[in-house]
Design a protein around this motif. Structure first.
Motif, PDB file in Angstrom:
ATOM      1  N   LEU A 122       0.819  -1.203   0.000  1.00  0.00           N
ATOM      2  CA  LEU A 122       0.000   0.000   0.000  1.00  0.00           C
ATOM      3  C   LEU A 122       0.857   1.259   0.000  1.00  0.00           C
ATOM      4  O   LEU A 122       1.872   1.340   0.697  1.00  0.00           O
ATOM      5  CB  LEU A 122      -0.923   0.005   1.218  1.00  0.00           C
ATOM      6  N   THR A 123       0.427   2.243  -0.770  1.00  0.00           N
ATOM      7  CA  THR A 123       1.048   3.559  -0.786  1.00  0.00           C
ATOM      8  C   THR A 123      -0.035   4.624  -0.779  1.00  0.00           C
ATOM      9  O   THR A 123      -1.168   4.381  -1.205  1.00  0.00           O
ATOM     10  CB  THR A 123       1.932   3.778  -2.031  1.00  0.00           C
ATOM     11  N   ALA A 124       0.298   5.800  -0.292  1.00  0.00           N
ATOM     12  CA  ALA A 124      -0.606   6.949  -0.338  1.00  0.00           C
ATOM     13  C   ALA A 124       0.149   8.107  -0.975  1.00  0.00           C
ATOM     14  O   ALA A 124       1.196   8.509  -0.468  1.00  0.00           O
ATOM     15  CB  ALA A 124      -1.090   7.326   1.054  1.00  0.00           C
ATOM     16  N   THR A 125      -0.374   8.615  -2.091  1.00  0.00           N
ATOM     17  CA  THR A 125       0.344   9.602  -2.893  1.00  0.00           C
ATOM     18  C   THR A 125      -0.489  10.850  -3.120  1.00  0.00           C
ATOM     19  O   THR A 125      -1.677  10.767  -3.441  1.00  0.00           O
ATOM     20  CB  THR A 125       0.733   9.003  -4.263  1.00  0.00           C
ATOM     21  N   LEU A 126       0.140  12.003  -2.965  1.00  0.00           N
ATOM     22  CA  LEU A 126      -0.490  13.274  -3.322  1.00  0.00           C
ATOM     23  C   LEU A 126      -0.255  13.497  -4.804  1.00  0.00           C
ATOM     24  O   LEU A 126       0.879  13.697  -5.247  1.00  0.00           O
ATOM     25  CB  LEU A 126       0.100  14.417  -2.493  1.00  0.00           C
ATOM     26  N   GLN A 127      -1.341  13.439  -5.580  1.00  0.00           N
ATOM     27  CA  GLN A 127      -1.247  13.559  -7.024  1.00  0.00           C
ATOM     28  C   GLN A 127      -1.078  15.012  -7.452  1.00  0.00           C
ATOM     29  O   GLN A 127      -1.347  15.950  -6.697  1.00  0.00           O
ATOM     30  CB  GLN A 127      -2.512  12.975  -7.679  1.00  0.00           C
ATOM     31  N   ASP A 128      -0.649  15.195  -8.710  1.00  0.00           N
ATOM     32  CA  ASP A 128      -0.485  16.545  -9.248  1.00  0.00           C
ATOM     33  C   ASP A 128      -1.818  17.275  -9.397  1.00  0.00           C
ATOM     34  O   ASP A 128      -1.839  18.496  -9.557  1.00  0.00           O
ATOM     35  CB  ASP A 128       0.205  16.480 -10.617  1.00  0.00           C
ATOM     36  N   THR A 129      -2.931  16.538  -9.331  1.00  0.00           N
ATOM     37  CA  THR A 129      -4.268  17.148  -9.405  1.00  0.00           C
ATOM     38  C   THR A 129      -4.734  17.673  -8.051  1.00  0.00           C
ATOM     39  O   THR A 129      -5.744  18.371  -7.972  1.00  0.00           O
ATOM     40  CB  THR A 129      -5.292  16.115  -9.891  1.00  0.00           C
ATOM     41  N   GLY A 130      -4.028  17.299  -6.973  1.00  0.00           N
ATOM     42  CA  GLY A 130      -4.478  17.627  -5.625  1.00  0.00           C
ATOM     43  C   GLY A 130      -5.234  16.495  -4.978  1.00  0.00           C
ATOM     44  O   GLY A 130      -5.674  16.608  -3.827  1.00  0.00           O
ATOM     45  N   ASP A 131      -5.406  15.378  -5.696  1.00  0.00           N
ATOM     46  CA  ASP A 131      -6.086  14.204  -5.158  1.00  0.00           C
ATOM     47  C   ASP A 131      -5.098  13.391  -4.319  1.00  0.00           C
ATOM     48  O   ASP A 131      -3.969  13.136  -4.758  1.00  0.00           O
ATOM     49  CB  ASP A 131      -6.621  13.355  -6.311  1.00  0.00           C
ATOM     50  N   PHE A 132      -5.505  12.977  -3.133  1.00  0.00           N
ATOM     51  CA  PHE A 132      -4.687  12.133  -2.254  1.00  0.00           C
ATOM     52  C   PHE A 132      -5.221  10.716  -2.364  1.00  0.00           C
ATOM     53  O   PHE A 132      -6.374  10.449  -2.005  1.00  0.00           O
ATOM     54  CB  PHE A 132      -4.768  12.656  -0.817  1.00  0.00           C
ATOM     55  N   GLN A 133      -4.407   9.797  -2.887  1.00  0.00           N
ATOM     56  CA  GLN A 133      -4.893   8.463  -3.229  1.00  0.00           C
ATOM     57  C   GLN A 133      -4.178   7.369  -2.455  1.00  0.00           C
ATOM     58  O   GLN A 133      -2.952   7.366  -2.365  1.00  0.00           O
ATOM     59  CB  GLN A 133      -4.718   8.195  -4.731  1.00  0.00           C
ATOM     60  N   LEU A 134      -4.969   6.447  -1.911  1.00  0.00           N
ATOM     61  CA  LEU A 134      -4.446   5.229  -1.292  1.00  0.00           C
ATOM     62  C   LEU A 134      -4.535   4.123  -2.334  1.00  0.00           C
ATOM     63  O   LEU A 134      -5.602   3.867  -2.890  1.00  0.00           O
ATOM     64  CB  LEU A 134      -5.259   4.861  -0.056  1.00  0.00           C
ATOM     65  N   LYS A 135      -3.413   3.448  -2.565  1.00  0.00           N
ATOM     66  CA  LYS A 135      -3.332   2.532  -3.706  1.00  0.00           C
ATOM     67  C   LYS A 135      -2.606   1.249  -3.319  1.00  0.00           C
ATOM     68  O   LYS A 135      -1.692   1.262  -2.489  1.00  0.00           O
ATOM     69  CB  LYS A 135      -2.588   3.245  -4.844  1.00  0.00           C
ATOM     70  N   ASN A 136      -3.023   0.140  -3.914  1.00  0.00           N
ATOM     71  CA  ASN A 136      -2.301  -1.112  -3.793  1.00  0.00           C
ATOM     72  C   ASN A 136      -1.413  -1.251  -5.026  1.00  0.00           C
ATOM     73  O   ASN A 136      -1.900  -1.451  -6.137  1.00  0.00           O
ATOM     74  CB  ASN A 136      -3.270  -2.295  -3.701  1.00  0.00           C
TER      75      ASN A 136
END
Length: 215
Positions: A122-136
């Motif tokens: 699992l990772t959590a990334t702040l995208q260039d759009t401003g969306d904060f996403q939790l991802k497998n």
């Protein structure tokens, strides 16, 4: 970036936890984002971090435009659950796989509602759009994203309205005041029924306040 590695012994199991230096865009299982560090999107447009409201001595986790001198928040994670501790951290819970704000290993606020369970991928990334996403990262599946839970600002790429299949609603809610991000009196959403009724609707304490037809 060089991470400071701290070893913690808990229940006879060795857990590796790292306090992130500011400027990275992603946290992984075992990383901790504290009050002195921030996530910054790859293009450096958005920043995610903790901020303090001096009037209430409350701490929140939010997102803002990196170069905005006033640091106006475009998203707040814990609007109705302010933190009074000065030693809280953002992390991915290694037991549940959820994004949490914790203090001393104890969860104070659960941010994400994913039911995927724990995984080292699992990772959590702040995208260039401003969306904060939790991802497998194993299957490239997005488990949760902040764009599905807007605060009081509509960013490009966000939705307003509701999903008839799941019942999920996307709406904006005003701050309680200029300094308190708790839920305020006004909400804004998009109501659409077929091709004949498409309205942007603002409600005040649940009652219609203003609408605009966008057909």
């Amino acid at each position: 970036m060089i991470n400071l590695i701290i070893f913690i012994v808990q229940c006879s199991n060795l857990i590796i936890s790292s306090v992130l230096a500011s400027g990275v865009s992603t946290i992984k299982v075992g990383d901790r984002l504290d009050l002195n560090s921030q996530l910054v999107s790859t293009d450096r447009r958005f920043t995610l971090g903790f901020f303090l409201i001096p009037e209430t001595c409350s701490t929140y986790l939010g997102i803002w435009y990196t170069h905005d001198r006033s640091s106006t928040k475009v998203w707040v994670a814990n609007r109705s659950t302010p933190i009074k501790s000065s030693s809280c951290v953002l992390m991915i819970d290694h037991r549940t796989g959820k994004l949490i704000i914790a203090n001393g290993g104890i969860s104070l606020v659960t941010i994400s509602d994913n039911q995927s369970g724990a995984s080292p991928n699992l990772t959590a990334t702040l995208q260039d759009t401003g969306d904060f996403q939790l991802k497998n990262e194993f299957d490239n599946q997005i488990l949760w994203k902040s764009f599905d839970y807007p605060s009081n600002v509509l960013l490009p790429g966000m939705k307003l309205g509701w999903d008839r299949g799941t019942g999920h609603s996307w709406e904006l809610t005003s701050w309680l005041s200029d300094t308190i991000p708790d839920l305020g009196a006004f909400t804004m959403t998009f109501d659409a029924y077929g091709e004949t009724y498409r309205n942007i609707l603002i409600r005040r304490r649940g009652l219609p306040y203003w609408s605009k037809n966008v057909n």
